[in-house]
Design an enzyme around this catalytic site. Structure first.
Site, PDB file in Angstrom:
ATOM      1  N   GLU A 171      17.562 -67.907 -36.231  1.00 42.71           N
ATOM      2  CA  GLU A 171      16.465 -67.422 -35.815  1.00 42.71           C
ATOM      3  C   GLU A 171      16.365 -65.813 -35.796  1.00 42.71           C
ATOM      4  O   GLU A 171      15.931 -65.330 -34.816  1.00 42.71           O
ATOM      5  CB  GLU A 171      15.620 -67.948 -34.806  1.00 42.71           C
ATOM      6  CG  GLU A 171      15.509 -69.394 -35.110  1.00 42.71           C
ATOM      7  CD  GLU A 171      14.325 -70.194 -34.159  1.00 42.71           C
ATOM      8  OE1 GLU A 171      13.255 -69.484 -33.899  1.00 42.71           O
ATOM      9  OE2 GLU A 171      14.411 -71.342 -34.181  1.00 42.71           O
TER      10      GLU A 171
HETATM   11  N1  CAA Z   1       4.918 -59.569 -37.161  1.00 41.03           N
HETATM   12  C1  CAA Z   1       4.101 -59.287 -38.014  1.00 41.03           C
HETATM   13  N2  CAA Z   1       4.323 -58.579 -39.146  1.00 41.03           N
HETATM   14  C2  CAA Z   1       5.670 -58.183 -39.582  1.00 41.03           C
HETATM   15  C3  CAA Z   1       6.460 -58.275 -38.396  1.00 41.03           C
HETATM   16  C4  CAA Z   1       6.226 -59.000 -37.240  1.00 41.03           C
HETATM   17  N3  CAA Z   1       7.010 -59.437 -36.279  1.00 41.03           N
HETATM   18  N4  CAA Z   1       7.680 -57.557 -38.726  1.00 41.03           N
HETATM   19  C5  CAA Z   1       7.575 -57.166 -39.875  1.00 41.03           C
HETATM   20  N5  CAA Z   1       6.267 -57.381 -40.190  1.00 41.03           N
HETATM   21  C6  CAA Z   1       5.377 -56.807 -41.314  1.00 41.03           C
HETATM   22  C7  CAA Z   1       5.750 -55.272 -41.635  1.00 41.03           C
HETATM   23  O1  CAA Z   1       4.420 -54.447 -40.904  1.00 41.03           O
HETATM   24  C8  CAA Z   1       5.359 -55.125 -42.986  1.00 41.03           C
HETATM   25  O2  CAA Z   1       4.074 -54.981 -43.456  1.00 41.03           O
HETATM   26  P1  CAA Z   1       3.526 -53.874 -44.461  1.00 41.03           P
HETATM   27  O3  CAA Z   1       4.276 -54.350 -45.650  1.00 41.03           O
HETATM   28  O4  CAA Z   1       2.204 -54.282 -44.344  1.00 41.03           O
HETATM   29  O5  CAA Z   1       3.853 -52.814 -44.030  1.00 41.03           O
HETATM   30  C9  CAA Z   1       6.160 -56.120 -43.471  1.00 41.03           C
HETATM   31  O6  CAA Z   1       6.184 -57.339 -42.634  1.00 41.03           O
HETATM   32  C10 CAA Z   1       7.476 -55.849 -44.114  1.00 41.03           C
HETATM   33  O7  CAA Z   1       8.342 -55.450 -42.818  1.00 41.03           O
HETATM   34  P2  CAA Z   1       9.792 -54.639 -42.933  1.00 41.03           P
HETATM   35  O8  CAA Z   1       9.685 -53.542 -43.959  1.00 41.03           O
HETATM   36  O9  CAA Z   1      10.111 -54.465 -41.503  1.00 41.03           O
HETATM   37  O10 CAA Z   1      10.743 -55.811 -43.177  1.00 41.03           O
HETATM   38  P3  CAA Z   1      12.162 -55.882 -43.695  1.00 41.03           P
HETATM   39  O11 CAA Z   1      12.376 -56.555 -45.238  1.00 41.03           O
HETATM   40  O12 CAA Z   1      12.779 -54.761 -43.534  1.00 41.03           O
HETATM   41  O13 CAA Z   1      12.811 -57.139 -43.115  1.00 41.03           O
HETATM   42  C11 CAA Z   1      13.764 -58.236 -40.781  1.00 41.03           C
HETATM   43  C12 CAA Z   1      12.543 -57.240 -41.592  1.00 41.03           C
HETATM   44  C13 CAA Z   1      13.546 -57.997 -39.523  1.00 41.03           C
HETATM   45  C14 CAA Z   1      14.959 -57.943 -41.250  1.00 41.03           C
HETATM   46  C15 CAA Z   1      13.297 -59.543 -41.463  1.00 41.03           C
HETATM   47  O14 CAA Z   1      13.751 -59.733 -42.759  1.00 41.03           O
HETATM   48  C16 CAA Z   1      13.905 -60.715 -40.309  1.00 41.03           C
HETATM   49  O15 CAA Z   1      13.436 -61.047 -39.425  1.00 41.03           O
HETATM   50  N6  CAA Z   1      15.118 -61.275 -40.936  1.00 41.03           N
HETATM   51  C17 CAA Z   1      15.536 -62.359 -40.274  1.00 41.03           C
HETATM   52  C18 CAA Z   1      15.166 -63.639 -40.814  1.00 41.03           C
HETATM   53  C19 CAA Z   1      15.374 -64.604 -39.774  1.00 41.03           C
HETATM   54  O16 CAA Z   1      15.314 -64.774 -38.610  1.00 41.03           O
HETATM   55  N7  CAA Z   1      15.714 -65.874 -40.188  1.00 41.03           N
HETATM   56  C20 CAA Z   1      15.771 -67.261 -39.851  1.00 41.03           C
HETATM   57  C21 CAA Z   1      15.265 -68.251 -40.381  1.00 41.03           C
HETATM   58  S1  CAA Z   1      14.986 -69.768 -39.446  1.00 41.03           S
HETATM   59  C22 CAA Z   1      16.587 -70.465 -38.820  1.00 41.03           C
HETATM   60  O17 CAA Z   1      17.234 -69.628 -38.254  1.00 41.03           O
HETATM   61  C23 CAA Z   1      16.845 -71.692 -39.106  1.00 41.03           C
HETATM   62  C24 CAA Z   1      16.550 -72.618 -38.108  1.00 41.03           C
HETATM   63  O18 CAA Z   1      15.798 -74.000 -38.482  1.00 41.03           O
HETATM   64  C25 CAA Z   1      16.780 -72.626 -36.453  1.00 41.03           C
END
Ligand code: CAA
Length: 380
Positions: free
Chosen positions: A364
């Site tokens: 996550e």
């Molecule tokens: N809430 C709402 N919108 C959001 C947000 C949030 N928390 N974070 C970013 N956004 C929006 C931004 O405002 C932006 O919008 P605009 O294009 O309109 O400006 C858009 O999303 C893109 O934002 P970023 O440029 O910040 O995105 P990024 O590509 O740089 O990625 C990141 C950000 C934080 C690295 C994200 O990719 C991330 O969280 N990665 C980790 C993924 C993850 O947690 N995976 C786990 C999967 S589930 C799991 O683990 C399996 C299980 O079953 C337990």
């Protein structure tokens, strides 16, 4: 913000603690050894109302909040972190995607109620082999065909995957514009073309079932779309913010579970003519760990309260997740060390907790991703 638990929150905490002690503790070692998930425990958590704690009664929930939910995840995870993550994924990630979506109430109810009742498990399909931390790198495609979409692709590391009856599947409608076309669908497992791929053989959380989900020409009605094309990434991020509170509560519970085993052991075990807790080095170590657990607790409960008060909680969730899961890793590792040779043995349980703690720093959003979220806020 009041961090003192009210009567309702104390009642949920006690109910979850009693359930975990009475129903979850027996068999926890065996379920880990044999990588076996006991679905009846999930069914019971549903009938006790745990799965639906933070959702409105109209959708099949209990109409409470994320603090009540975090308290329940914490209590379950003290005893069995595998059940803790299965619960958290069903509530925060599967139901959270649907609840946070733009879908109409009838679709929300259709897909949330069966899982909130505990009768069926739900899984969250975001991660792919080439889209882990970089969640935007989706390759699963949904192609419009009349009133339906046809989904092709594969998801990996899907917690509850082999057992779930429902999934949320993130995908693109137009790979040429990538994330700008990202969407999400509710997909019943019974839909032709859905199959379970590789089932993971894991270091920890061994009784939780994690697998690939393969989608081969899976036709779903357009009304199962949960985010307009282009809105899927934000839906995933918002939902993961919620999920991180669940994982933070899981980490807190694991830390407390291992701490309690170490505390009891130190009072009973004698070496050099006195019990371990009378040895100042070990007692001071416990004082440090206790303080770290209490600091993590404040961050976890605070993130849940900010969520419940309707504030922006992304950074609070990231700080809680990073801190509580790092504390879980530290406390479980120290607990194994304090129990000495016994700590390394299965029946003392802290080695399982140490294996379970490791993944909480990874899933996550790795704790490096949490640092990215937090530092992004600092240098906005
Ligand atoms: N809430 C709402 N919108 C959001 C947000 C949030 N928390 N974070 C970013 N956004 C929006 C931004 O405002 C932006 O919008 P605009 O294009 O309109 O400006 C858009 O999303 C893109 O934002 P970023 O440029 O910040 O995105 P990024 O590509 O740089 O990625 C990141 C950000 C934080 C690295 C994200 O990719 C991330 O969280 N990665 C980790 C993924 C993850 O947690 N995976 C786990 C999967 S589930 C799991 O683990 C399996 C299980 O079953 C337990």
């Amino acid at each position: 913000m009041n961090l003192t638990l009210n009567d309702q929150q104390k009642r949920i905490q006690t109910l979850a603690r009693e359930f975990a002690e009475k129903n979850v503790k027996p068999g926890a070692i065996e379920r880990d050894e044999t990588s076996t998930y006991d679905v009846s425990l999930f069914n019971k958590m549903g009938s006790l109302g745990f799965i639906g704690l933070p959702y409105p009664e109209a959708l099949g929930g209990q109409g409470m909040g994320y603090l009540e939910y975090a308290l329940a995840v914490e209590e379950i995870s003290k005893i069995d972190a595998s059940l803790g993550i299965s619960f958290s994924v069903a509530t925060s990630l599967y139901c959270g995607t649907i609840f946070n979506s733009s879908a109409p109430e009838n679709i929300k109810k259709k897909f949330m109620e069966p899982v909130l009742s505990g009768k069926h498990l739900g899984g969250f399909g975001l991660t792919e082999h080439s889209a882990g931390s970089d969640a935007a790198g989706q390759t699963t495609i949904a192609t419009k065909d009349g009133d339906s979409y046809i989904i092709n692709g594969a998801k990996c590391f899907n917690t509850n995957g082999p057992l779930a009856d429902y999934y949320v599947i993130y995908c693109l409608t137009d790979p040429s514009i990538g994330t700008k076309s990202m969407t999400c669908f509710a997909v019943p497992r019974s839909t032709p073309g859905v199959s379970i791929g590789h089932i993971e053989n894991k270091m920890g959380i061994r009784s939780a079932q994690v697998s690939d989900i393969v989608l081969d020409n899976v036709r779903v009605p357009a009304e199962y779309m949960l985010a307009q094309p282009g809105e899927g990434f934000k839906l995933a991020m918002k939902t993961l913010d919620c999920g991180r509170i669940g994982v933070a509560a899981q980490g807190l519970g694991i830390a407390e579970g291992a701490f309690e085993i170490a505390r009891k052991y130190m009072m009973e075990r004698e070496q050099f003519g006195k019990s371990l807790n009378k040895q100042q080095y070990l007692a001071f170590k416990m004082a440090e760990l206790y303080t770290k657990i209490e600091a993590a607790r404040l961050l976890v409960y605070r993130a849940a309260l900010v969520h419940d008060e309707g504030g922006r909680f992304s950074v609070d969730a990231a700080m809680a997740k990073m801190t509580a899961t790092d504390v879980a890793m530290e406390v479980t590792t120290e607990a194994v060390q304090m129990l000495g040779g016994n700590g390394y043995m299965r029946e003392y349980e802290v080695e399982r907790m140490m294996r379970d703690a490791k993944i909480t720093q990874i899933y996550e959003g790795t704790n490096e991703i949490q640092r990215l979220v937090i530092s992004g806020q600092i240098f906005r």
